[in-house]
Design a protein around this motif. Structure first.
Motif, mmCIF file in Angstrom:
data_model
loop_
_atom_site.group_PDB
_atom_site.id
_atom_site.type_symbol
_atom_site.label_atom_id
_atom_site.label_comp_id
_atom_site.label_asym_id
_atom_site.label_seq_id
_atom_site.Cartn_x
_atom_site.Cartn_y
_atom_site.Cartn_z
ATOM 1 N N PRO A 95 0.829 -1.208 0.000
ATOM 2 C CA PRO A 95 0.000 0.000 0.000
ATOM 3 C C PRO A 95 0.865 1.260 0.000
ATOM 4 O O PRO A 95 1.897 1.313 0.684
ATOM 5 C CB PRO A 95 -0.795 -0.122 1.302
ATOM 6 N N SER A 96 0.465 2.247 -0.792
ATOM 7 C CA SER A 96 1.301 3.443 -0.914
ATOM 8 C C SER A 96 0.452 4.697 -1.042
ATOM 9 O O SER A 96 -0.592 4.695 -1.679
ATOM 10 C CB SER A 96 2.221 3.329 -2.138
ATOM 11 N N SER A 97 0.936 5.771 -0.423
ATOM 12 C CA SER A 97 0.343 7.100 -0.561
ATOM 13 C C SER A 97 1.423 8.052 -1.037
ATOM 14 O O SER A 97 2.567 7.998 -0.571
ATOM 15 C CB SER A 97 -0.211 7.585 0.777
ATOM 16 N N ILE A 98 1.082 8.924 -1.966
ATOM 17 C CA ILE A 98 2.060 9.890 -2.459
ATOM 18 C C ILE A 98 2.445 10.878 -1.358
ATOM 19 O O ILE A 98 3.477 11.553 -1.459
ATOM 20 C CB ILE A 98 1.501 10.632 -3.697
ATOM 21 N N LEU A 99 1.656 10.947 -0.293
ATOM 22 C CA LEU A 99 1.943 11.850 0.818
ATOM 23 C C LEU A 99 2.840 11.210 1.878
ATOM 24 O O LEU A 99 3.287 11.894 2.801
ATOM 25 C CB LEU A 99 0.640 12.315 1.470
ATOM 26 N N ALA A 100 3.075 9.909 1.755
ATOM 27 C CA ALA A 100 3.871 9.208 2.765
ATOM 28 C C ALA A 100 5.344 9.595 2.673
ATOM 29 O O ALA A 100 5.871 9.803 1.569
ATOM 30 C CB ALA A 100 3.714 7.701 2.595
ATOM 31 N N PRO A 101 6.037 9.678 3.802
ATOM 32 C CA PRO A 101 7.473 10.003 3.786
ATOM 33 C C PRO A 101 8.298 9.004 2.984
ATOM 34 O O PRO A 101 9.322 9.356 2.402
ATOM 35 C CB PRO A 101 7.858 9.975 5.276
ATOM 36 N N GLN A 105 10.590 5.305 -1.776
ATOM 37 C CA GLN A 105 11.179 3.994 -1.466
ATOM 38 C C GLN A 105 10.193 2.872 -1.804
ATOM 39 O O GLN A 105 10.588 1.839 -2.359
ATOM 40 C CB GLN A 105 11.561 3.916 0.025
ATOM 41 N N THR A 106 8.918 3.073 -1.471
ATOM 42 C CA THR A 106 7.900 2.077 -1.813
ATOM 43 C C THR A 106 7.783 1.927 -3.322
ATOM 44 O O THR A 106 7.708 0.815 -3.850
ATOM 45 C CB THR A 106 6.533 2.485 -1.227
ATOM 46 N N PHE A 107 7.776 3.052 -4.020
ATOM 47 C CA PHE A 107 7.701 3.039 -5.479
ATOM 48 C C PHE A 107 8.872 2.263 -6.078
ATOM 49 O O PHE A 107 8.688 1.394 -6.933
ATOM 50 C CB PHE A 107 7.696 4.476 -6.003
ATOM 51 N N PHE A 148 -6.531 3.052 -7.826
ATOM 52 C CA PHE A 148 -7.021 2.683 -6.504
ATOM 53 C C PHE A 148 -6.405 3.632 -5.470
ATOM 54 O O PHE A 148 -5.330 4.190 -5.695
ATOM 55 C CB PHE A 148 -6.627 1.245 -6.163
ATOM 56 N N GLU A 149 -7.056 3.744 -4.338
ATOM 57 C CA GLU A 149 -6.557 4.646 -3.302
ATOM 58 C C GLU A 149 -5.551 3.945 -2.399
ATOM 59 O O GLU A 149 -4.941 2.961 -2.781
ATOM 60 C CB GLU A 149 -7.750 5.227 -2.531
ATOM 61 N N ASP A 150 -5.398 4.428 -1.169
ATOM 62 C CA ASP A 150 -4.298 4.018 -0.301
ATOM 63 C C ASP A 150 -4.191 2.521 -0.046
ATOM 64 O O ASP A 150 -3.103 2.018 0.209
ATOM 65 C CB ASP A 150 -4.392 4.741 1.044
ATOM 66 N N GLU A 151 -5.318 1.783 -0.060
ATOM 67 C CA GLU A 151 -5.233 0.355 0.225
ATOM 68 C C GLU A 151 -4.419 -0.386 -0.839
ATOM 69 O O GLU A 151 -3.937 -1.480 -0.613
ATOM 70 C CB GLU A 151 -6.629 -0.277 0.377
ATOM 71 N N VAL A 152 -4.296 0.208 -2.002
ATOM 72 C CA VAL A 152 -3.413 -0.310 -3.047
ATOM 73 C C VAL A 152 -2.383 0.768 -3.383
ATOM 74 O O VAL A 152 -1.190 0.576 -3.256
ATOM 75 C CB VAL A 152 -4.205 -0.722 -4.308
ATOM 76 N N GLY A 153 -2.861 1.909 -3.828
ATOM 77 C CA GLY A 153 -1.990 3.066 -3.980
ATOM 78 C C GLY A 153 -1.345 3.238 -5.337
ATOM 79 O O GLY A 153 -1.382 2.372 -6.200
ATOM 80 N N PHE A 154 -0.740 4.405 -5.483
ATOM 81 C CA PHE A 154 -0.197 4.830 -6.773
ATOM 82 C C PHE A 154 0.948 3.947 -7.262
ATOM 83 O O PHE A 154 1.099 3.713 -8.464
ATOM 84 C CB PHE A 154 0.277 6.290 -6.687
#
Length: 255
Positions: A95-101, A105-107, A148-154
């Motif tokens: 799960p990923s959010s573009i607002l996450a610190p 790294q997740t990307f 999809f939103e945060d549960e899956v994310g960008f």
């Protein structure tokens, strides 16, 4: 759909869709090379392939490591002498959010596993598949076709959308050489991936029930159903299909 004498390489073969595909190919007489990181699960799938009548080549490897990717191809060719079908199945969802610190790294992590590994494996496998006039199947997701939103994310959505367009580009390039390349985009499929996020079995079951209600057919796919489509697209019955993106989602994208 007989695959007798065909050599098939399946990544992410220790569980879920990859395991189902490996077993189904073995049942149809294929020589299977299966890749995964979990040795115990790989052995379990290998035993099922043996019961189906085909002893697979088991390769314990991490497809995000270049040296392992080279070893996967070299070991397969050394063992079987050829390669007819590549199934790029290895992948995960974080799960990923573009607002996450840690967004970048997740990307990077998801792109390395979900996209770059498929590209590098295809790069090394393509000369052998051109020689055998074989085909390549990439396992993508409905997340490539709808955000999809945060549960899956960008990050996950972007990696799978990239895999779909990679499929089209390589399909166009290799078509004159007699090689087909296609993508399969599952919706919710009952695999072990949910266990990474839920230690409570009841919570996991709630997640599956919620996903089921999001499909018009009110059901979740089993890995074997995706395996059936993999075998069809890999077979001569699909000889006119290339550059295609196949959603198999119980109608998920319509809702």
């Amino acid at each position: 759909m007989s695959f007798k004498s065909k050599v098939v390489l399946v990544t992410g073969g220790s569980s879920g869709i990859g395991a189902a595909a490996a077993i189904k190919f073995a049942e149809e007489g294929a020589k299977v090379s299966m890749v995964g990181r979990n040795e115990k699960k790989l052995q379990n799938v290998s035993d099922k392939c043996k019961k189906a009548g085909s002893i697979p080549l088991v390769i314990n490897a991490d497809v995000t490591k270049d040296e392992d990717v080279k070893r996967i191809i070299s070991d397969t060719i050394k063992h079987y002498g050829r390669l007819d079908i590549l199934v790029n199945n290895a992948g995960t969802c974080i799960p990923s959010s573009i607002l996450a610190p840690n967004a970048v790294q997740t990307f990077d992590s998801l792109m390395a596993l979900n996209l770059r590994s498929a590209i590098y494996l295809t790069n090394l496998a393509a000369p052998y598949i051109v020689e055998s006039k074989g085909n390549i199947i990439n396992i993508s997701s409905v997340a490539a076709l709808r955000p999809f939103e945060d549960e899956v994310g960008f990050a996950y959505c972007t990696s799978k959308a990239g895999l779909d367009h990679f499929t089209r580009c390589v399909a166009l390039e290799l078509a004159p050489k007699g090689v087909r390349v296609n993508s399969i985009n599952p919706g919710p499929v009952r695999t072990d991936i949910a266990k990474r996020y839920f230690t409570d079995e009841s919570k996991e079951q709630e997640m599956w029930e919620s996903a089921k209600k999001m499909t018009p057919l009110n059901r979740i796919s089993e890995p074997e159903e995706i395996g059936d489509l993999i075998l069809y697209l890999a077979s001569e019955k699909a000889r006119s299909i290339t550059g295609a993106v196949y959603a198999i989602d119980n109608g998920y994208l319509m809702k």
